[in-house]
Design a protein around this motif. Structure first.
Motif, mmCIF file in Angstrom:
data_model
loop_
_atom_site.group_PDB
_atom_site.id
_atom_site.type_symbol
_atom_site.label_atom_id
_atom_site.label_comp_id
_atom_site.label_asym_id
_atom_site.label_seq_id
_atom_site.Cartn_x
_atom_site.Cartn_y
_atom_site.Cartn_z
ATOM 1 N N SER A 1 0.929 -1.172 -0.140
ATOM 2 C CA SER A 1 0.047 0.014 -0.056
ATOM 3 C C SER A 1 0.743 1.366 0.121
ATOM 4 N N ARG A 2 1.782 1.396 0.896
ATOM 5 C CA ARG A 2 2.800 2.371 0.737
ATOM 6 C C ARG A 2 3.553 2.647 -0.415
ATOM 7 N N VAL A 3 3.979 1.478 -1.063
ATOM 8 C CA VAL A 3 4.761 1.593 -2.281
ATOM 9 C C VAL A 3 3.827 2.283 -3.288
ATOM 10 N N LEU A 4 2.851 1.439 -3.452
ATOM 11 C CA LEU A 4 1.766 2.038 -4.400
ATOM 12 C C LEU A 4 1.439 3.543 -4.284
ATOM 13 N N HIS A 5 1.370 3.942 -3.105
ATOM 14 C CA HIS A 5 1.015 5.415 -2.784
ATOM 15 C C HIS A 5 2.216 6.306 -3.502
ATOM 16 N N GLY A 6 3.406 5.845 -3.331
ATOM 17 C CA GLY A 6 4.205 6.611 -3.799
ATOM 18 C C GLY A 6 4.427 6.635 -5.478
ATOM 19 N N CYS A 7 4.085 5.399 -6.098
ATOM 20 C CA CYS A 7 3.750 5.283 -7.607
ATOM 21 C C CYS A 7 2.670 6.352 -7.960
ATOM 22 N N TRP A 8 1.505 6.405 -7.164
ATOM 23 C CA TRP A 8 0.431 7.270 -7.699
ATOM 24 C C TRP A 8 1.087 8.694 -7.640
ATOM 25 N N LEU A 9 1.778 9.037 -6.507
ATOM 26 C CA LEU A 9 2.429 10.469 -6.300
ATOM 27 C C LEU A 9 3.183 10.803 -7.792
ATOM 28 N N LEU A 10 3.867 9.799 -8.133
ATOM 29 C CA LEU A 10 4.868 10.108 -9.312
ATOM 30 C C LEU A 10 3.994 10.367 -10.661
ATOM 31 N N LEU A 11 3.103 9.337 -10.633
ATOM 32 C CA LEU A 11 2.391 9.333 -12.060
ATOM 33 C C LEU A 11 1.254 10.508 -12.287
ATOM 34 N N PHE A 12 0.590 10.818 -10.953
ATOM 35 C CA PHE A 12 -0.144 12.191 -10.926
ATOM 36 C C PHE A 12 0.610 13.351 -11.299
ATOM 37 N N VAL A 13 1.783 13.567 -10.855
ATOM 38 C CA VAL A 13 2.542 14.836 -11.220
ATOM 39 C C VAL A 13 3.208 14.770 -12.332
ATOM 40 N N MET A 14 3.533 13.552 -12.954
ATOM 41 C CA MET A 14 4.010 13.524 -14.408
ATOM 42 C C MET A 14 2.799 13.565 -15.353
ATOM 43 N N MET A 15 1.575 13.410 -15.236
ATOM 44 C CA MET A 15 0.657 13.280 -16.066
ATOM 45 C C MET A 15 -0.363 14.533 -16.052
ATOM 46 N N LEU A 16 -0.458 15.124 -14.583
ATOM 47 C CA LEU A 16 -1.649 15.987 -14.463
ATOM 48 C C LEU A 16 -0.895 17.232 -13.440
ATOM 49 N N PRO A 17 0.419 17.675 -13.712
ATOM 50 C CA PRO A 17 0.848 18.923 -13.175
ATOM 51 C C PRO A 17 0.209 20.015 -12.601
#
Length: 492
Positions: free
Chosen positions: A319-335
């Motif tokens: 869960s905590r690993v995926l939360h970091g992945c979601w942060l990265l994807l969100f800022v890369m795709m919808l900054p």
């Protein structure tokens, strides 16, 4: 051939996936808000959140608690950036991370549990006060002063600006709306509360600001790659500076204490594997080392995101690993989405976080039940506000140690007088802290009587008291008085 259990069991995958999304939604505004409050680009807070999720999340130590930029370090980061510059921040964070790894390898992690709870609570209260004092300025539409005295001195101007200008009134209204929405959301049905109240408040307040075209400053978030601030060779040269080295030690100790105290709290919330403190310290150190080389903010394990992770049903590290992945994807795709968030909204959330750090109910209970502990707590908090985080914490630790030594150094004295003889019995602990009392009793003994000093019941007789007693006995004998002395473990 023996088959090993899968690292991410299928039966927990759904629970961890759902929890990761909830934690991501909580972490996103907090990562940005902590960075803005620290006086650094917002992207650096997100980088730290990504590293905390993916790097620390994969390492052993704790399975449930979540790491990222913490509101409790904003004061320290802002001070370091003000004194040494943003270019040196990465050096300080990397140095603190390496020191954390060394402490973890040296098995010092468990010792953090021995720090007085009143000092820790005072440290958090002091951080909360400084955080609130700093964040009221973005709410009122003014830049945050760098130093605490300036923050106090600027309050009259802040009140005028917040109540007489369009920017100030709008910021005050939006901040109030944020806090009201976050509070009311807690009264919604349980299923709806799965969406974090902080996120709902940010969305509502940002939408109102956009629709009404309010004149409020908004955050600016750009490319993460462009924000990476690898320390230069000149910045690494700062390691020869005592001030930089002092900041490294302060970052390491405070980040470690906050992480491990968070671990102790989180362990009480779930029934899964408990935190391995030394391994967790190494994991935190590894995360901070990576953040340092990227020039990002320092990280700790954070109780808000960790508690959210538990409450959302997380079962494993996934869960905590995926939360970091979601942060990265969100800022890369919808900054660009983040650029709609007013700074006053994030300031309101951090004021709320600072208020929670005060824990006024616990302070009031401590005042009623343990006044000496309450004194240590209040002194630590006041010193942090008056000086800085490191000095205030060290003062609190020093006073707590002295208080404990004084309370443990209890010395009982009983005198039994007869016609020509006095028997004095000592018990407890005879340390230098009780030396004045011990000598007062000896010096009040009447002349003309033989004296028997019985110290056999003393559990600890330190060198200062031992020498003082033997010196008194020698003086008494030189005056032709009979003196018998019985010391712990022997007679004389």
């Amino acid at each position: 051939m023996r088959r090993t259990a899968p690292r991410w069991p299928k039966q927990t995958l759904g629970a961890d996936l759902g929890a990761s999304l909830v934690v991501f939604l909580v972490a996103l505004p907090l990562c940005v808000g902590v960075a803005v409050a620290s006086g650094v680009p917002a992207e650096l807070g997100i980088i730290t959140g990504v590293v905390g999720g993916i790097v620390v999340g994969l390492l052993p130590g704790s399975s449930i608690q979540v790491s990222g930029p913490a509101a409790g370090l904003t004061v320290l980061v802002a001070s370091a950036v003000s004194q040494h510059g943003l270019g040196t921040l990465g050096v300080i964070v990397a140095g603190a991370g390496l020191l954390q790894i060394i402490m973890g390898v040296g098995r010092i992690g468990s010792w953090f549990r021995a720090i007085s709870p009143s000092v820790v609570q005072g440290m958090l209260a002091g951080i909360g006060l400084v955080l609130i004092l700093g964040q009221i300025y973005p709410v009122g539409g003014l830049p945050q002063p760098a130093h605490t005295p300036e923050k106090f001195a600027g309050i009259p101007d802040l009140l005028v600006t917040a109540t007489t200008t369009a920017t100030g009134i709008s910021g005050l209204a939006v901040a109030a709306l944020t806090l009201v929405v976050a509070a009311l959301w807690q009264k919604m049905p349980e299923k709806m509360r799965m969406v974090p109240g902080a996120l709902v408040a940010v969305v509502v307040a940002s939408a109102v600001t956009l629709v009404l075209a309010l004149p409020i400053k908004k955050i600016e978030v750009g490319s993460l790659l462009a924000a990476v601030n690898v320390p230069s060779v000149d910045a690494w040269g700062g390691l020869v500076s005592p001030a930089v080295l002092g900041s490294i030690v302060a970052f390491a100790l405070i980040a470690s204490a906050e992480s491990l105290f968070s671990a102790a709290a989180v362990d009480r919330m779930h029934t899964g594997p408990k935190t391995q403190y030394n391994k967790e310290l190494i994991a935190q150190g590894a995360g901070n080392t990576v953040c340092g080389f990227l020039g990002a903010l320092p990280m700790t394990a954070v109780i808000v995101r960790s508690a959210t992770n538990v409450q959302a049903g997380a079962r494993t590290k996934l869960s905590r690993v995926l939360h970091g992945c979601w942060l990265l994807l969100f800022v890369m795709m919808l900054p660009g989405v983040l650029n709609y968030i007013p700074t006053a909204v994030l300031a309101a959330l951090l004021i709320q976080a600072g208020w929670k750090l005060l824990e006024l109910r616990q302070v009031a209970a401590l005042v009623r039940e343990h006044r000496s502990e309450a004194f240590v707590l209040v002194l630590t908090a006041v010193m942090i506000v008056a000086t800085d985080l490191l000095i205030g914490t060290l003062v609190g630790l020093g006073v707590a140690i002295i208080k404990s030594a004084w309370e443990m150094s209890r010395l009982s004295v009983e005198s039994h007088h007869q016609d020509d003889h006095v028997r004095v019995e000592f018990g407890g602990n005879a340390t230098f802290l009780r030396l004045p009392r011990l000598l007062d009793h000896l010096e009040r003994l009447p002349d003309g009587k033989s004296v028997h000093l019985d110290l056999t019941m003393v559990r600890h007789l330190d060198r200062a008291c031992h020498q003082a007693v033997e010196h008194w006995v020698a003086q008494r004998r030189r005056s032709d008085h009979d003196v018998e002395l019985a010391l712990p473990g022997r007679t004389g």
